[in-house]
Write an enzyme that holds these catalytic residues in place. Structure first.
Site, PDB file in Angstrom:
ATOM      1  CG  ASP A   5      -2.097   0.862   1.026  1.00 52.35           C
ATOM      2  OD1 ASP A   5      -2.477   1.397  -0.024  1.00 52.35           O
ATOM      3  OD2 ASP A   5      -2.705   1.284   2.045  1.00 52.35           O
ATOM      4  CG  ASN A  16      -7.767  -1.715  -5.110  1.00 53.52           C
ATOM      5  OD1 ASN A  16      -7.006  -2.542  -4.953  1.00 53.52           O
ATOM      6  ND2 ASN A  16      -8.332  -0.849  -4.117  1.00 53.52           N
TER       7      ASN A  16
HETATM    8  C1  IPE Z   1      -5.406  -2.489  -0.201  1.00 49.42           C
HETATM    9  O1  IPE Z   1      -4.922  -1.380  -0.304  1.00 49.42           O
HETATM   10  C2  IPE Z   1      -5.444  -3.332  -1.569  1.00 49.42           C
HETATM   11  C3  IPE Z   1      -4.186  -3.460  -2.106  1.00 49.42           C
HETATM   12  C4  IPE Z   1      -2.997  -3.094  -1.717  1.00 49.42           C
HETATM   13  C5  IPE Z   1      -4.158  -4.168  -3.467  1.00 49.42           C
HETATM   14  P1  IPE Z   1      -6.324  -0.103  -0.446  1.00 49.42           P
HETATM   15  O2  IPE Z   1      -5.504   1.220  -0.458  1.00 49.42           O
HETATM   16  O3  IPE Z   1      -7.161  -0.364  -1.567  1.00 49.42           O
HETATM   17  O4  IPE Z   1      -7.173  -0.190   0.971  1.00 49.42           O
HETATM   18  P2  IPE Z   1      -7.852   0.919   1.757  1.00 49.42           P
HETATM   19  O5  IPE Z   1      -8.972   1.608   0.992  1.00 49.42           O
HETATM   20  O6  IPE Z   1      -6.924   1.978   2.129  1.00 49.42           O
HETATM   21  O7  IPE Z   1      -8.441   0.251   2.961  1.00 49.42           O
HETATM   22  C1  IPE Z   2      -1.512   0.313  -3.464  1.00 44.99           C
HETATM   23  O1  IPE Z   2      -1.427   1.688  -3.432  1.00 44.99           O
HETATM   24  C2  IPE Z   2      -1.911  -0.419  -4.627  1.00 44.99           C
HETATM   25  C3  IPE Z   2      -3.336  -0.605  -4.863  1.00 44.99           C
HETATM   26  C4  IPE Z   2      -4.343  -0.707  -4.126  1.00 44.99           C
HETATM   27  C5  IPE Z   2      -3.660  -1.049  -6.371  1.00 44.99           C
HETATM   28  P1  IPE Z   2      -2.710   2.691  -3.261  1.00 44.99           P
HETATM   29  O2  IPE Z   2      -2.872   3.131  -4.725  1.00 44.99           O
HETATM   30  O3  IPE Z   2      -3.635   2.324  -2.544  1.00 44.99           O
HETATM   31  O4  IPE Z   2      -1.894   3.912  -2.736  1.00 44.99           O
HETATM   32  P2  IPE Z   2      -2.567   4.962  -1.497  1.00 44.99           P
HETATM   33  O5  IPE Z   2      -2.730   4.112  -0.592  1.00 44.99           O
HETATM   34  O6  IPE Z   2      -3.439   5.631  -2.507  1.00 44.99           O
HETATM   35  O7  IPE Z   2      -1.278   5.794  -1.352  1.00 44.99           O
HETATM   36 MG    MG Z   3      -4.017   2.492  -0.467  1.00 43.74          MG
END
Ligand code: IPE
Ligand code: IPE
Ligand code: MG
Length: 248
Positions: free
Chosen positions: A12, A60
């Site tokens: 993340d 997502n």
């Molecule tokens: C969790 O991250 C999913 C992945 C890393 C693929 P998100 O960024 O989607 O999770 P939330 O929304 O912060 O809980």
């Molecule tokens: C994790 O990074 C990757 C996916 C969830 C696909 P994020 O895209 O959630 O990055 P933040 O949490 O917005 O910084």
């Molecule tokens: Mg995230």
């Protein structure tokens, strides 16, 4: 250092990594792919047997369409490049999640790599794609329910083992250690059943900054934790083996 047999990671913070630099979020995802490659290499060196990476969640799909498309594009190019490397390194690719929601061309490449690497046995790289634990459990319950309705399964045979075997992760032991980057302290619908007795580790670093040193730090901390599986410390001292979940 005690090496987890199965390490699971919620990767993340790609978006925030980019936003901090006034860059488009997709550049954070692109940088994140480089981290995937280095973490895979390090895990192989350390002797991790299963590495599960949460790459794209069921939720997502609800992100802006351009970000979803860019992520699918990155996934496709990662997979195309990865096959020869996986073969060279003896890594078997697996995937969990609702894979039929992925673009057809990507699911096809994925299935092709899964099949071609099926005999590799140094490490399993398990990608959680279009994955949500509640969705996985729902599908598992539906398939068990169907067997009961057809008369091929009795209600009393719906055991913990049978449920585990109906999940996408059936061939994979439960994670020993789960790491989440970016400072968020939540599970976000990841492996709810399988994490029952996993050690959890959270780091402030965004995924693109997750280095070899930070991986070692997480595993070092894991090494000094005592996993009690519901027993007392005294019981553990007097026993050679620990019964129950997660003892793989
Ligand atoms: C969790 O991250 C999913 C992945 C890393 C693929 P998100 O960024 O989607 O999770 P939330 O929304 O912060 O809980
Ligand atoms: C994790 O990074 C990757 C996916 C969830 C696909 P994020 O895209 O959630 O990055 P933040 O949490 O917005 O910084
Ligand atoms: Mg995230």
């Amino acid at each position: 250092m005690q090496i987890p047999t199965h390490l699971a990671i919620i990767m993340d913070g790609n978006g925030r990594w980019a936003e901090q630099r006034h860059l488009p979020r997709i550049l954070g995802h692109r940088k994140g792919v480089e981290t995937v490659q280095s973490v895979v290499d390090e895990c192989l060196k350390l002797g991790v047997r299963y590495l599960t990476l949460y790459a794209f969640s069921s939720e997502n799909w609800g992100r802006p369409q351009d970000e979803v498309e860019a992520l699918m594009g990155l996934l496709g190019s990662f997979l195309k490049k990865e096959l020869s490397q996986l073969q060279k390194q003896g890594i078997r690719l697996m995937a969990v999640g609702e894979l039929d929601r992925l673009p057809k061309s990507i699911n096809k490449i994925l299935q092709d790599i899964i099949q071609k690497t099926a005999d590799n046995d140094r490490m399993v790289l398990n990608l959680a794609l279009s994955y949500g634990s509640r969705n996985e459990l729902t599908r598992a319950i539906q398939s068990l329910g169907k067997e009961i309705a057809e008369g091929s399964l009795r209600v009393e045979d719906v055991t913990e083992e049978a449920i585990g075997n109906a999940l996408d992760t059936q061939a994979i032991p439960d994670p020993d250690l789960m790491i989440r980057t970016s400072g968020e302290m939540r599970i976000s619908n990841f492996l709810l059943w399988q994490l029952a007795y996993s050690e959890l580790y959270f780091t402030e670093a965004f995924w693109p900054d997750f280095s070899r040193e930070l991986l070692y730090k997480a595993i070092e901390e894991y090494s000094i934790r005592q996993r009690r599986f519901g027993l007392t410390a005294a019981q553990l001292r007097s026993e050679d083996s620990i019964p129950g979940e997660g003892n793989h």
